[in-house]
Scaffold this active site. Structure first.
Site, PDB file in Angstrom:
ATOM      1  N   ASP A 317      56.183 -38.302  21.599  1.00 50.66           N
ATOM      2  CA  ASP A 317      55.021 -38.725  21.690  1.00 50.66           C
ATOM      3  C   ASP A 317      54.238 -39.332  20.375  1.00 50.66           C
ATOM      4  O   ASP A 317      53.474 -40.283  20.359  1.00 50.66           O
ATOM      5  CB  ASP A 317      54.028 -37.606  22.398  1.00 50.66           C
ATOM      6  CG  ASP A 317      54.136 -37.517  23.982  1.00 50.66           C
ATOM      7  OD1 ASP A 317      54.222 -38.564  24.494  1.00 50.66           O
ATOM      8  OD2 ASP A 317      54.200 -36.503  24.396  1.00 50.66           O
ATOM      9  N   LEU A 318      55.094 -38.843  19.285  1.00 46.51           N
ATOM     10  CA  LEU A 318      54.428 -39.362  17.946  1.00 46.51           C
ATOM     11  C   LEU A 318      55.366 -40.685  17.717  1.00 46.51           C
ATOM     12  O   LEU A 318      54.734 -41.697  17.406  1.00 46.51           O
ATOM     13  CB  LEU A 318      54.758 -38.359  16.983  1.00 46.51           C
ATOM     14  CG  LEU A 318      53.914 -37.110  17.090  1.00 46.51           C
ATOM     15  CD1 LEU A 318      54.274 -36.077  15.903  1.00 46.51           C
ATOM     16  CD2 LEU A 318      52.515 -37.366  17.286  1.00 46.51           C
ATOM     17  N   GLY A 324      48.650 -41.059  15.774  1.00 46.41           N
ATOM     18  CA  GLY A 324      47.374 -41.530  15.250  1.00 46.41           C
ATOM     19  C   GLY A 324      46.641 -42.684  16.281  1.00 46.41           C
ATOM     20  O   GLY A 324      45.680 -42.579  16.672  1.00 46.41           O
ATOM     21  N   TYR A 401      48.635 -36.413  29.270  1.00 44.93           N
ATOM     22  CA  TYR A 401      48.625 -35.078  28.455  1.00 44.93           C
ATOM     23  C   TYR A 401      47.451 -35.224  27.379  1.00 44.93           C
ATOM     24  O   TYR A 401      47.407 -36.365  26.709  1.00 44.93           O
ATOM     25  CB  TYR A 401      49.929 -34.544  27.956  1.00 44.93           C
ATOM     26  CG  TYR A 401      50.357 -33.694  28.779  1.00 44.93           C
ATOM     27  CD1 TYR A 401      50.003 -32.248  28.760  1.00 44.93           C
ATOM     28  CD2 TYR A 401      51.651 -33.556  29.349  1.00 44.93           C
ATOM     29  CE1 TYR A 401      50.611 -31.207  29.595  1.00 44.93           C
ATOM     30  CE2 TYR A 401      52.310 -32.920  30.295  1.00 44.93           C
ATOM     31  CZ  TYR A 401      51.832 -31.572  30.244  1.00 44.93           C
ATOM     32  OH  TYR A 401      52.429 -30.461  30.965  1.00 44.93           O
ATOM     33  N   GLU A 402      46.810 -34.163  27.094  1.00 49.64           N
ATOM     34  CA  GLU A 402      46.155 -34.129  25.895  1.00 49.64           C
ATOM     35  C   GLU A 402      46.632 -33.158  24.991  1.00 49.64           C
ATOM     36  O   GLU A 402      47.114 -32.290  25.156  1.00 49.64           O
ATOM     37  CB  GLU A 402      44.876 -33.716  26.006  1.00 49.64           C
ATOM     38  CG  GLU A 402      43.598 -34.696  26.136  1.00 49.64           C
ATOM     39  CD  GLU A 402      43.752 -35.888  27.513  1.00 49.64           C
ATOM     40  OE1 GLU A 402      44.175 -35.299  28.643  1.00 49.64           O
ATOM     41  OE2 GLU A 402      43.091 -36.930  27.267  1.00 49.64           O
ATOM     42  N   HIS A 454      57.578 -28.885  25.571  1.00 49.19           N
ATOM     43  CA  HIS A 454      57.077 -29.658  24.513  1.00 49.19           C
ATOM     44  C   HIS A 454      57.367 -29.016  23.283  1.00 49.19           C
ATOM     45  O   HIS A 454      57.028 -27.990  22.577  1.00 49.19           O
ATOM     46  CB  HIS A 454      55.168 -29.369  24.630  1.00 49.19           C
ATOM     47  CG  HIS A 454      54.631 -29.882  25.821  1.00 49.19           C
ATOM     48  ND1 HIS A 454      54.249 -31.216  25.810  1.00 49.19           N
ATOM     49  CD2 HIS A 454      54.494 -29.214  26.893  1.00 49.19           C
ATOM     50  CE1 HIS A 454      53.611 -31.287  27.252  1.00 49.19           C
ATOM     51  NE2 HIS A 454      53.893 -30.118  27.868  1.00 49.19           N
ATOM     52  N   ASP A 607      63.627 -29.945  -4.531  1.00 45.41           N
ATOM     53  CA  ASP A 607      62.600 -30.356  -3.429  1.00 45.41           C
ATOM     54  C   ASP A 607      63.201 -30.693  -2.339  1.00 45.41           C
ATOM     55  O   ASP A 607      63.968 -31.503  -1.824  1.00 45.41           O
ATOM     56  CB  ASP A 607      62.355 -31.937  -4.165  1.00 45.41           C
ATOM     57  CG  ASP A 607      61.068 -32.433  -3.496  1.00 45.41           C
ATOM     58  OD1 ASP A 607      60.247 -31.621  -2.605  1.00 45.41           O
ATOM     59  OD2 ASP A 607      60.461 -33.550  -3.787  1.00 45.41           O
ATOM     60  N   HIS A 618      57.369 -25.391  29.855  1.00 49.00           N
ATOM     61  CA  HIS A 618      56.179 -25.317  30.881  1.00 49.00           C
ATOM     62  C   HIS A 618      56.897 -25.574  32.530  1.00 49.00           C
ATOM     63  O   HIS A 618      57.477 -26.417  32.697  1.00 49.00           O
ATOM     64  CB  HIS A 618      55.361 -26.334  30.778  1.00 49.00           C
ATOM     65  CG  HIS A 618      54.191 -26.303  31.451  1.00 49.00           C
ATOM     66  ND1 HIS A 618      53.188 -27.360  31.142  1.00 49.00           N
ATOM     67  CD2 HIS A 618      53.573 -25.549  32.131  1.00 49.00           C
ATOM     68  CE1 HIS A 618      52.019 -26.796  31.951  1.00 49.00           C
ATOM     69  NE2 HIS A 618      52.447 -25.767  32.494  1.00 49.00           N
TER      70      HIS A 618
END
Lengths: 679, 679
Positions: A317-318, A324, A401-402, A454, A607, A618
């Protein structure tokens, strides 16, 4: 104290009010400038992304740690375009010099699907003769094609088409009435859409056909609830007010609050990005860095039905849509209470115009219950102190989905990431009482909601107490001590300790979760020891919702979702900038490749990035339908051996009295003894 | 609807206002009556407990399910006394008939230590010559014995003394000033106190002596914070107000709220007990039982330092001290905001007088963020609904620690148990920079805070959708499907499902936690299937803070804490009433004995109890000192296949608009379209 930090930041911010901080997202004007520069050079292009090219970390750290000696990094735009011929270009434009610093054709990959890409498909489906034919077969007449809807998903990877074509799969639905929920009426076939051609190029048709459901709608909109008896009326008002406004200060995009300082970034892909997170330590009299950068780097939602073509349902989803881009504008009803500070999000449209999501980011405070309490059982002398929290959030809608994303800062030095899932289940057609074979649940007649996971990837680049010396990551397991019951060293068998294992090299830079040992992970600065405990100053990742990736090793999802193969991966600070497209590929190009490219790279005192995959599995049930009550999950980043004592001791208690005050029978002293104060 | 339930309950409550419900705790007057009856029969006794003798379940279920045909169970008192000769008696007094129905001497066991028992020890220590001598050895002169403090703990089990003597171990501390925190000045020796004799009978003295710390105090009281710079002043007020009061109704001790109905019990041992929990299902038009009884049955806090006598530090804070007895009075500063309803707790004192903890239980509502939200990406038609929650809570102080217990009811049918730990670490003396050997952490100079676990046992007696048919318990594991990648049945390798394993007999009635499979446990009524999913109506236990008991098998703690050997135990409804003392024994007398006494007893479709052990492992750090920021843990009891749809659909949204309304460009319709409503 905190004010000093605000002043320091203000000094670093030269010139006009905005853009000002090198990690500020591109502004509306900057986006327009970048497009204008590219347009002059390359003519007409379709814009997929114009986002901040984050300055190299070395440059940023110089600026953050010694702004008086450091040059302010140039503002640059990171750009993905699609040519009119469908070719994909990756570019960088320097906004200060107006130079195009990079312009490359990147074959055989696809950048993400934007909202505009998604919007196009439904219209094409409704007039496509093959789609109309399929609708007819399952009982939808051609006259009702305006009632047919499509949720387009990226195709991910389908071996029949490869990666060189820009494809979407259209998950099909029907609405008896425009206000009905389509998810109660899923269709059984799946058109494949070619974005370059603007055409349906194929339709996946199941062997067993499932006529359109004739069940009544299952709705959630206001007129529907009112029709069936209306809303409950017994909930009395609960008001949350902040008559003097918020307790935080906003300087550009840097928020200071209760000793915290954090820069709020945002991009089209990851959504919220928190940079330069630090805490003013009153005992040490200085601002102490904690994290350089915190964001959700990716997520995947694999579905568990093995029947073709459901294997393609594993949305990133990203990376494939953009957390964004899909962000809700909270000007359409605020989702929070009290005094709110909003930030907008500026982005590029397909044509190259700049556009804005108003109120994309919500920043507010909440009461957080008891911060600490202790009563002496001898005399009821007591201190009870109430907590406040700062919440930086956005909400994004990924088709059905939210996702509600809350970064929460606590007064005790803890950073919490809370995610709530709501919205609507992805659904597929089923015959009445068809056997779902355990791969899904009939949540309503004719509606099969498939099992799914998810899995989110939190990307943590720590800077525990400074940028100079690097950090190390330890796996920490609660472990019984050596020696059996009755042995000299462990006579009563009760010995236990925190077993710490350091991640040493990239080839071993991963690990799974173990709930039995309450496994956690420490990010430590080994060059700085806590004066009291003698242990390295650290932040601990405490995360308990850590399911295994259920698709098998070498499965399609496993190949594509490298980050999800383990609960944690540790890499050196990555060789490339994090939010870089292209995104849609056959196999993961991220963590596993970086690790295998340099397997012996040492991870200690350097680093490092800790990539943490968490989430939930789910198995749908009818109570998740027609719209799902928010399901929460949460993880904590907690200071351990970082401070010399509870850093929130100077938060004023709501009630307190000392033994002396109790003994003297005093009713109260000032506003903190013997009276309950609403803080 | 819910009102009907209230009326029904009101009808069941005969006679005077209180006592009224058979599960109401004993009132002040009832305690006095019980003591008076016993006093007439047996003369002087020391009272350890006078609490409700809960009516047998069969009798209660008759009354709950058909009050018109059922007799109201008699009120009875469950009593534990200590004779003047130290003998322990277990009795039952019928308050209706005034008959003493049971009176038994119970040798070789000890009932719990009350607050009065605890209070006595310190005074004895201060004047005991051997204690004064030990204080002198570590640097505290006899003239400072008033600065010496004792936190008495039960001895648990010490093989040198057996179970027949009523002993406490006194953990010793020092306060330079009466208002200083003693936990920064732990002493290195441990007196053993005999409660019957009122004497110190032994002192455990370590081989290596540790003189009293001369570090400055590490305090948290108001004058101390004011002295070192005062409180932060940048936190602006946040008010939570409920101008129309609470949204719940209180009938006797039954709370109805948002379709929920729950009876609030309380006893000296478990603290809060929730009975007869049910939910009004609007779709089915009836009140549906869910749980008969919910409580914290026990907890244990094993410490991980194997050196003698620290193995004795494994407090059973409920069974050995009483979560009810130790409950804070919230009249000393309320711990919650908004409109609050309180309940008191009446208990017996050692002499037999009745006493009251004012405001022992707090019942209030809180805003709970977003209940559900969905936006259609096509047109921004949207519903967003805000959640409220009902919180029933108490706070108890177990010497140094505070436990905050919140039973939270959600509108979507979920019951949440949240526990927050705060208060002060148990500490032990150490030489400056002495090696803690990994068993503890120096949290302040001279202060060693030992590793420990907090393991709670939630006792769940389900009544999923009725009392008639019994319930079954399933272990549920998220599991990959059969078939390797490339096989016909799982070609893409993405298959997964919920593997369910039923607990069949008491001998197999236990299981551990598996974080990798997101293991959960279903409580199911197999005789009632969800009309849509075809699955049994169920509630699922979702719990993620489930550490293993770290003390080894057959260790002292393992023997005594039967409940903590596994994450879940399943038993038939237990053969004896749950909160019955005596409590302090060498080995667990509970779950393992009940199971082994009847190993073949079937657990399916019967009256079962699910005992769930959860909690956390705590490796202290300086930021936990001198008072610890609240550390939360939480578990959920979620309806799965219980309802036909989201049961909170009729909670009024704070913002909503349909596609039709969007298309019509309407600004708003009524109070739910186009306007943000503060609900």
């Amino acid at each position: 104290m905190v004010l000093e930090r605000v002043k320091q930041i203000a000094q670093q911010l030269t010139g006009t009010a905005r853009p000002s901080h090198p990690l500020d997202p591109l502004t509306f004007t900057e986006i327009e400038s970048a497009v204008s520069i590219l347009r002059s050079a390359h003519g007409k292009l379709y814009y997929n992304a114009v986002t901040l090219f984050e300055p190299p970390k070395a440059e940023m750290v110089k600026w953050l740690t010694g702004p008086e000696d450091a040059a302010k990094p140039d503002r640059k735009a990171d750009i993905v375009c699609i040519g009119t011929d469908g070719k994909i270009y990756d570019g960088v434009v320097n906004l200060k010099t107006s130079a195009i610093e990079k312009w490359e054709h990147t074959p055989d990959v696809q950048p993400l699907i934007t909202m505009e890409d998604l919007q196009a498909v439904e219209h094409v489906c409704r007039v496509d003769p093959k789609v109309i034919e399929q609708c007819g077969i399952i009982g939808i007449p051609a006259s009702e094609m305006h009632k047919v809807y499509a949720d387009p998903w990226t195709i991910g990877y389908d071996e029949r088409f490869g990666s060189g074509v820009r494809l979407q799969q259209a998950l099909m639905y029907y609405r008896p009435h425009v206000d009905d929920s389509q998810y109660a009426f899923p269709l059984d076939f799946c058109p494949i859409y070619d974005a370059t051609k603007g055409e349906i190029i194929h339709i996946d048709i199941p062997k067993v056909r499932r006529p359109i459901s004739r069940a009544p709608p299952q709705n959630y909109h206001v007129p529907d609830i009112e029709k069936e008896g209306g809303y409950r009326t017994d909930l009395k008002p609960l008001h949350i007010t902040q008559p003097e406004g918020v307790s935080f200060t906003v300087t550009g995009r840097t928020i200071t609050w209760q000793n915290w300082s954090v820069h709020v970034g945002f991009n089209y892909r990851e959504g919220l990005i928190l940079n330069d997170i630090s805490f003013y330590d009153r005992d040490e009299g200085r601002q102490r860095p904690i994290f350089y950068r915190l964001s959700l780097a990716e997520m995947v939602v694999p579905y568990g039905n093995p029947e073709h073509p459901h294997q393609r349902k594993h949305a990133f989803d990203l990376g494939e849509y953009g957390g964004g881009y899909m962000t809700n504008s909270l000007s359409l009803g605020c989702d929070c209470k009290g005094a709110i500070h909003y930030m907008d999000f500026d982005f590029v449209t397909r044509s190259g115009a700049a556009s804005t999501i108003k109120n994309a980011i919500c920043i507010h405070e909440e009461d957080a219950g008891i911060l600490f309490k202790h009563t002496d059982f001898r005399d009821d002398s007591v201190v009870v102190t109430r907590a406040r929290k700062l919440v930086i959030s956005h909400v994004f809608t990924a088709a059905n989905y939210e996702y509600l994303v809350y970064y929460i800062f606590h007064q005790d030095g803890t950073v919490q990431l809370e995610i709530k899932l709501t919205g609507i289940l992805n659904t597929y057609a089923m015959l009445p009482d068809e056997d779902t074979k355990g791969w899904g649940t009939q949540v309503y007649p004719g509606v099969n909601a498939h099992n799914h996971q998810h899995l989110f990837c939190l990307r943590i680049n720590p800077a525990i107490d400074g940028y100079e010396t690097g950090n190390s990551i330890f796996q920490v397991d609660a472990t019984p001590g050596a020696g059996e019951v009755g042995s000299a060293e462990n006579f009563y068998g009760n010995a236990f300790y925190a077993k710490k294992t350091r991640f040493e090299t990239q080839k071993d830079g991963f690990g799974d979760y173990d709930g039995n040992t309450s496994r956690s992970w420490d990010m430590s600065n080994e060059s700085k020891l806590n004066k009291y405990s003698g242990k390295p100053v650290s932040y601990k990742l405490v995360s308990r919702e850590v399911p295994k990736l259920l698709p098998k090793e070498n499965s399609l999802v496993w190949k594509r979702a490298g980050f999800a193969r383990h609960a944690v991966h540790v890499t050196k600070y990555p060789p490339r900038r994090p939010p870089r497209p292209p995104n849609i590929r056959r196999a993961s190009q991220g963590i596993p490749l970086w690790q295998s490219a340099n397997p012996s790279a040492a991870l200690a005192n350097t680093d490092v990035v800790l990539w943490h995959t968490f989430g939930l599995t789910h198995f749908p049930a009818p109570e998740d339908f027609p719209v799902m009550p928010a399901e929460p999950m949460s993880l904590l980043l907690r200071p351990r051996n970082f401070f010399l004592r509870n850093p929130a001791l100077d938060v004023r208690p709501s009630f307190a009295r000392t033994p002396t005050q109790v003994a003297a029978g005093k009713a109260g002293k000032g506003d903190v003894d013997g009276v309950s104060v609403q803080v």
